[in-house]
Design a protein around this motif. Structure first.
Motif, PDB file in Angstrom:
ATOM      1  N   VAL A   8      -9.804  41.513  46.522  1.00 35.11           N
ATOM      2  CA  VAL A   8     -11.064  40.812  46.793  1.00 35.11           C
ATOM      3  C   VAL A   8     -10.774  39.357  47.145  1.00 35.11           C
ATOM      4  O   VAL A   8     -11.353  38.805  48.093  1.00 35.11           O
ATOM      5  CB  VAL A   8     -12.021  40.909  45.577  1.00 35.11           C
ATOM      6  N   ARG A   9      -9.871  38.731  46.406  1.00 39.34           N
ATOM      7  CA  ARG A   9      -9.495  37.337  46.671  1.00 39.34           C
ATOM      8  C   ARG A   9      -8.929  37.192  48.089  1.00 39.34           C
ATOM      9  O   ARG A   9      -9.272  36.248  48.809  1.00 39.34           O
ATOM     10  CB  ARG A   9      -8.464  36.868  45.626  1.00 39.34           C
ATOM     11  N   LYS A  10      -8.087  38.142  48.494  1.00 37.95           N
ATOM     12  CA  LYS A  10      -7.518  38.091  49.844  1.00 37.95           C
ATOM     13  C   LYS A  10      -8.619  38.216  50.894  1.00 37.95           C
ATOM     14  O   LYS A  10      -8.631  37.487  51.884  1.00 37.95           O
ATOM     15  CB  LYS A  10      -6.488  39.202  50.033  1.00 37.95           C
ATOM     16  N   ARG A  11      -9.557  39.116  50.651  1.00 39.13           N
ATOM     17  CA  ARG A  11     -10.653  39.307  51.603  1.00 39.13           C
ATOM     18  C   ARG A  11     -11.472  38.021  51.741  1.00 39.13           C
ATOM     19  O   ARG A  11     -11.860  37.629  52.834  1.00 39.13           O
ATOM     20  CB  ARG A  11     -11.525  40.464  51.147  1.00 39.13           C
ATOM     21  N   ILE A  12     -11.724  37.350  50.621  1.00 44.60           N
ATOM     22  CA  ILE A  12     -12.482  36.095  50.641  1.00 44.60           C
ATOM     23  C   ILE A  12     -11.708  35.023  51.408  1.00 44.60           C
ATOM     24  O   ILE A  12     -12.284  34.298  52.230  1.00 44.60           O
ATOM     25  CB  ILE A  12     -12.800  35.638  49.204  1.00 44.60           C
ATOM     26  N   LEU A  13     -10.408  34.933  51.161  1.00 43.29           N
ATOM     27  CA  LEU A  13      -9.588  33.935  51.852  1.00 43.29           C
ATOM     28  C   LEU A  13      -9.536  34.206  53.357  1.00 43.29           C
ATOM     29  O   LEU A  13      -9.603  33.270  54.167  1.00 43.29           O
ATOM     30  CB  LEU A  13      -8.179  33.904  51.266  1.00 43.29           C
ATOM     31  N   TYR A  59      -3.986  29.564  54.320  1.00 41.04           N
ATOM     32  CA  TYR A  59      -2.874  30.459  54.671  1.00 41.04           C
ATOM     33  C   TYR A  59      -1.861  30.541  53.527  1.00 41.04           C
ATOM     34  O   TYR A  59      -1.372  31.626  53.198  1.00 41.04           O
ATOM     35  CB  TYR A  59      -2.200  29.986  55.961  1.00 41.04           C
ATOM     36  N   ALA A  60      -1.561  29.406  52.900  1.00 41.49           N
ATOM     37  CA  ALA A  60      -0.631  29.399  51.758  1.00 41.49           C
ATOM     38  C   ALA A  60      -1.184  30.243  50.614  1.00 41.49           C
ATOM     39  O   ALA A  60      -0.441  30.994  49.964  1.00 41.49           O
ATOM     40  CB  ALA A  60      -0.373  27.969  51.300  1.00 41.49           C
ATOM     41  N   LYS A  61      -2.491  30.149  50.369  1.00 44.60           N
ATOM     42  CA  LYS A  61      -3.122  30.956  49.320  1.00 44.60           C
ATOM     43  C   LYS A  61      -3.063  32.446  49.672  1.00 44.60           C
ATOM     44  O   LYS A  61      -2.840  33.283  48.797  1.00 44.60           O
ATOM     45  CB  LYS A  61      -4.564  30.522  49.114  1.00 44.60           C
ATOM     46  N   LYS A  64       0.380  33.693  48.961  1.00 44.49           N
ATOM     47  CA  LYS A  64       0.563  33.825  47.507  1.00 44.49           C
ATOM     48  C   LYS A  64      -0.125  35.095  46.991  1.00 44.49           C
ATOM     49  O   LYS A  64       0.446  35.848  46.196  1.00 44.49           O
ATOM     50  CB  LYS A  64       0.005  32.586  46.812  1.00 44.49           C
ATOM     51  N   VAL A  65      -1.343  35.346  47.461  1.00 48.90           N
ATOM     52  CA  VAL A  65      -2.074  36.544  47.047  1.00 48.90           C
ATOM     53  C   VAL A  65      -1.372  37.804  47.561  1.00 48.90           C
ATOM     54  O   VAL A  65      -1.297  38.816  46.851  1.00 48.90           O
ATOM     55  CB  VAL A  65      -3.543  36.488  47.524  1.00 48.90           C
ATOM     56  N   ASN A  66      -0.832  37.752  48.782  1.00 44.59           N
ATOM     57  CA  ASN A  66      -0.086  38.897  49.318  1.00 44.59           C
ATOM     58  C   ASN A  66       1.109  39.241  48.437  1.00 44.59           C
ATOM     59  O   ASN A  66       1.403  40.413  48.195  1.00 44.59           O
ATOM     60  CB  ASN A  66       0.380  38.630  50.748  1.00 44.59           C
ATOM     61  N   THR A  67       1.809  38.220  47.960  1.00 45.28           N
ATOM     62  CA  THR A  67       2.944  38.443  47.063  1.00 45.28           C
ATOM     63  C   THR A  67       2.472  39.108  45.775  1.00 45.28           C
ATOM     64  O   THR A  67       3.091  40.067  45.303  1.00 45.28           O
ATOM     65  CB  THR A  67       3.636  37.097  46.738  1.00 45.28           C
ATOM     66  N   LYS A  68       1.372  38.629  45.236  1.00 46.42           N
ATOM     67  CA  LYS A  68       0.803  39.210  44.012  1.00 46.42           C
ATOM     68  C   LYS A  68       0.396  40.665  44.246  1.00 46.42           C
ATOM     69  O   LYS A  68       0.652  41.541  43.409  1.00 46.42           O
ATOM     70  CB  LYS A  68      -0.398  38.374  43.570  1.00 46.42           C
TER      71      LYS A  68
END
Length: 170
Positions: A8-13, A59-61, A64-68
């Motif tokens: 969800v966080r990735k989708r928001i970003l 993009y940095a966030k 980071k979320v992709n790694t998580k």
């Protein structure tokens, strides 16, 4: 639930990054670096005064979320729902037609009614329904039990009645 929250966080970003682009540029999630380059720079004073992020920050966030997400993907999870996405509506219709069965078949998990390749993990009949838009799904509440949902509705209903009652007294 941690994986759902990360997705969800990735989708928001991604949505935030898309909103930073000029109207004439079509967002493409497979070319994020190009999207970042196409986004206008945010002045430093806006970053400091309004805590506004620029495309590089977003993009940095996302990275980071992709790694998580990659870490969380390695874990085993119990399934509470399966969502599939399709490139075309024709592909979606084909899958819906081939996997749709009567509710009785789903409830009984009657695996004889479908070919083995149409069963989830080879032994489960899925309750396949036409999807709602992804933004309409309450992603964080997918695994809530019926009791939890009833409790939430009862609390909301009670609060509404109390508000109406108090409003009637005034």
């Amino acid at each position: 639930e941690e994986l759902i929250n990360a997705l969800v966080r990735k989708r928001i970003l991604l949505h935030d990054l898309q909103n930073m682009l000029p109207p004439d540029i079509l967002f493409d999630g497979t070319r994020l670096e190009e999207m970042v380059d196409a986004a206008p720079l945010v002045p430093t004073w806006k970053k400091r005064l309004f805590f506004q992020s620029d495309a590089q920050d977003v993009y940095a966030k996302i990275c980071k979320v992709n790694t998580k997400i990659e870490e969380l993907r390695q874990k085993k999870y119990d399934v509470s729902g399966v969502f599939c996405t399709f490139e075309t509506e024709a592909a979606q219709r084909k899958v819906l037609e081939s996997l749709s069965v009567a509710k009785r078949v789903v409830w009984k998990n009657d695996t004889d009614k479908l070919p083995t390749e149409h069963l989830f993990r080879g032994n489960m009949v899925l309750d396949v329904v036409e999807p709602v838009e992804p933004s309409s799904v309450r992603w964080r509440d997918l695994d809530e039990t019926l009791a939890t949902r009833c409790k939430q509705r009862l609390i909301t209903f009670s609060a509404t009645l109390v508000t109406i009652f108090i409003g009637g007294l005034l």
